[in-house]
Design a protein around this motif. Structure first.
Motif, short mmCIF file in Angstrom:
data_model
loop_
_atom_site.label_atom_id
_atom_site.label_comp_id
_atom_site.label_asym_id
_atom_site.label_seq_id
_atom_site.Cartn_x
_atom_site.Cartn_y
_atom_site.Cartn_z
N MET A 19 0.82 -1.20 0.00
CA MET A 19 0.00 0.00 0.00
C MET A 19 0.86 1.26 0.00
SD MET A 19 -2.81 1.32 2.79
CE MET A 19 -4.12 0.24 2.25
N GLY A 20 1.96 1.24 0.76
CA GLY A 20 2.78 2.43 0.88
C GLY A 20 4.04 2.35 0.06
N GLU A 21 4.86 3.41 0.18
CA GLU A 21 6.15 3.46 -0.49
C GLU A 21 7.08 4.39 0.27
OE1 GLU A 21 5.39 4.90 -4.39
OE2 GLU A 21 4.82 6.92 -3.73
N PHE A 22 8.36 4.24 0.04
CA PHE A 22 9.33 5.12 0.68
C PHE A 22 9.40 6.45 -0.07
CE2 PHE A 22 10.72 1.15 2.57
CZ PHE A 22 11.09 1.55 3.85
N THR A 23 9.50 7.52 0.70
CA THR A 23 9.64 8.85 0.13
C THR A 23 10.65 9.62 0.97
OG1 THR A 23 8.41 10.79 -0.66
CG2 THR A 23 7.81 9.94 1.50
N ALA A 81 -1.99 -0.58 8.07
CA ALA A 81 -3.23 -0.72 8.84
C ALA A 81 -3.78 0.65 9.24
CB ALA A 81 -2.99 -1.59 10.06
N TRP A 82 -2.90 1.55 9.65
CA TRP A 82 -3.37 2.90 10.02
C TRP A 82 -3.92 3.62 8.79
CZ3 TRP A 82 -4.67 3.83 14.65
CH2 TRP A 82 -3.95 3.35 15.74
N ALA A 83 -3.30 3.42 7.64
CA ALA A 83 -3.80 4.05 6.42
C ALA A 83 -5.20 3.55 6.08
CB ALA A 83 -2.84 3.79 5.26
N LYS A 84 -5.42 2.26 6.27
CA LYS A 84 -6.77 1.71 6.03
C LYS A 84 -7.79 2.31 6.98
CE LYS A 84 -5.25 -2.74 4.14
NZ LYS A 84 -5.14 -4.20 4.38
N ALA A 85 -7.32 2.75 8.15
CA ALA A 85 -8.21 3.38 9.12
C ALA A 85 -8.43 4.86 8.83
CB ALA A 85 -7.66 3.20 10.54
N GLY A 86 -7.77 5.37 7.77
CA GLY A 86 -8.04 6.73 7.35
C GLY A 86 -6.94 7.75 7.62
N TYR A 87 -5.82 7.31 8.18
CA TYR A 87 -4.73 8.23 8.51
C TYR A 87 -3.62 8.15 7.46
CZ TYR A 87 -6.77 7.96 13.24
OH TYR A 87 -7.61 7.99 14.33
N VAL A 88 -3.02 9.29 7.13
CA VAL A 88 -1.77 9.24 6.38
C VAL A 88 -0.68 8.91 7.39
CG1 VAL A 88 -1.40 11.76 6.60
CG2 VAL A 88 -0.22 10.45 4.81
N THR A 89 0.16 7.94 7.06
CA THR A 89 1.06 7.35 8.05
C THR A 89 2.50 7.33 7.57
OG1 THR A 89 -0.79 5.93 8.72
CG2 THR A 89 1.37 5.37 9.58
N ALA A 124 2.27 5.51 3.99
CA ALA A 124 1.04 4.83 3.55
C ALA A 124 -0.10 5.83 3.61
CB ALA A 124 0.75 3.62 4.44
N LYS A 125 -0.86 5.90 2.52
CA LYS A 125 -1.92 6.90 2.41
C LYS A 125 -3.30 6.23 2.37
CE LYS A 125 1.04 10.14 -0.10
NZ LYS A 125 1.24 10.91 -1.34
N PRO A 126 -4.29 6.86 2.98
CA PRO A 126 -5.65 6.31 2.92
C PRO A 126 -6.27 6.54 1.55
CG PRO A 126 -5.68 8.43 4.02
CD PRO A 126 -4.23 8.12 3.73
N GLU A 127 -7.38 5.90 1.29
CA GLU A 127 -8.05 6.06 0.00
C GLU A 127 -8.61 7.47 -0.17
OE1 GLU A 127 -10.93 3.06 -0.72
OE2 GLU A 127 -9.47 1.41 -0.74
N GLY A 128 -9.19 8.00 0.90
CA GLY A 128 -9.75 9.35 0.83
C GLY A 128 -8.79 10.38 1.40
N GLU A 129 -9.28 11.59 1.60
CA GLU A 129 -8.45 12.64 2.17
C GLU A 129 -8.26 12.40 3.67
OE1 GLU A 129 -6.83 15.30 0.83
OE2 GLU A 129 -7.29 14.34 -1.08
#
Length: 232
Positions: free
Chosen positions: A1-5, A50-58, A21-26
């Motif tokens: 889901m995520g990537e290194f930046t 998992a946190w991204a799935k919960a809506g947080y940018v992580t 890792a970014k969520p689907e929405g804002e």
């Protein structure tokens, strides 16, 4: 889901990598996952996802980058555990906090100026406590943080909600240290402590032999509820 930046240091003179890792929405808030002594390995990346799935940018910053970028070790392999323990004296924690501050700045921007929560494990649990004392994050959680008794002289600086998960049979955090933590933080209205009877260090690892499923789920539920309340 995520990537290194890449994240710029506070001084702007260098860059280090963070797994994002970014969520689907804002996102309306951000969470920073602070590594164990094993680096930003698969377990830490799974927590971010998992946190991204919960809506947080992580974000999970590579805090060992000054020693060696992208160290990834496995706690279940004795040789890698030994190497991980050997990294601790090489890691400049004060400098690590500054890198964490740079990550908070990046994460807050990615969350549109929203709040930033920090959660750390093992060494990261200690760093999360240090961050509660020294940074402008909005909520802090530490799992089995090591050596927090030696940081209690800073706890007066904690002004935001902070929660610590303490396994009572932690072979890295002995009963006398746990007692000092409970006594030293008892009067701090910002700090909540949860004990986990008979459990050892690493019980909430995302994967591997250390994980204790029921306790890990309980601690993670408490953490999720804590962030839901304080990052809204």
């Amino acid at each position: 889901m995520g990537e290194f930046t890449s994240v710029s240091t506070l001084e702007g003179d260098a860059q280090f990598d963070a797994y994002v890792a970014k969520p689907e929405g804002e996102p309306t808030a951000a969470i920073i996952v602070i590594q164990e002594i094993f680096g930003v390995n698969e377990g830490i990346r799974r927590k971010c996802d998992a946190w991204a799935k919960a809506g947080y940018v992580t974000y999970a910053p590579d805090l060992f980058w000054r020693i060696e970028p992208h160290i990834e070790l496995d706690a279940d392999i004795p040789e890698e555990m030994d190497r991980a323990l050997g990294l601790i004296p090489k890691f400049n924690q004060d400098q690590g906090i500054r890198d964490l501050e740079a990550t908070i700045k990046a994460a807050r921007q990615a969350a549109g100026g929203g709040k930033v929560g920090l959660v750390g494990y093992c060494l990261g649990g200690r760093i999360a406590f240090m961050a509660a004392c020294r940074t402008d994050g909005d909520a802090f959680v530490g799992y089995y943080g090591v050596g927090i008794d030696g940081l209690l002289n800073e706890q007066h600086a904690i002004g935001k909600p902070t929660m610590l998960h303490i396994p009572t049979a932690d072979h890295f955090v002995t009963p006398d240290v746990q007692k000092a933590m409970h006594e030293g933080l008892a009067d701090n209205p910002h700090v909540t402590l949860h004990d986990y009877e008979g459990l050892d260090h690493g019980f909430a690892a995302e994967m591997g032999k250390r994980r204790v499923e029921d306790a890990a789920q309980l601690a993670d539920r408490r953490t999720a509820d804590f962030f839901a309340e304080h990052l809204a």
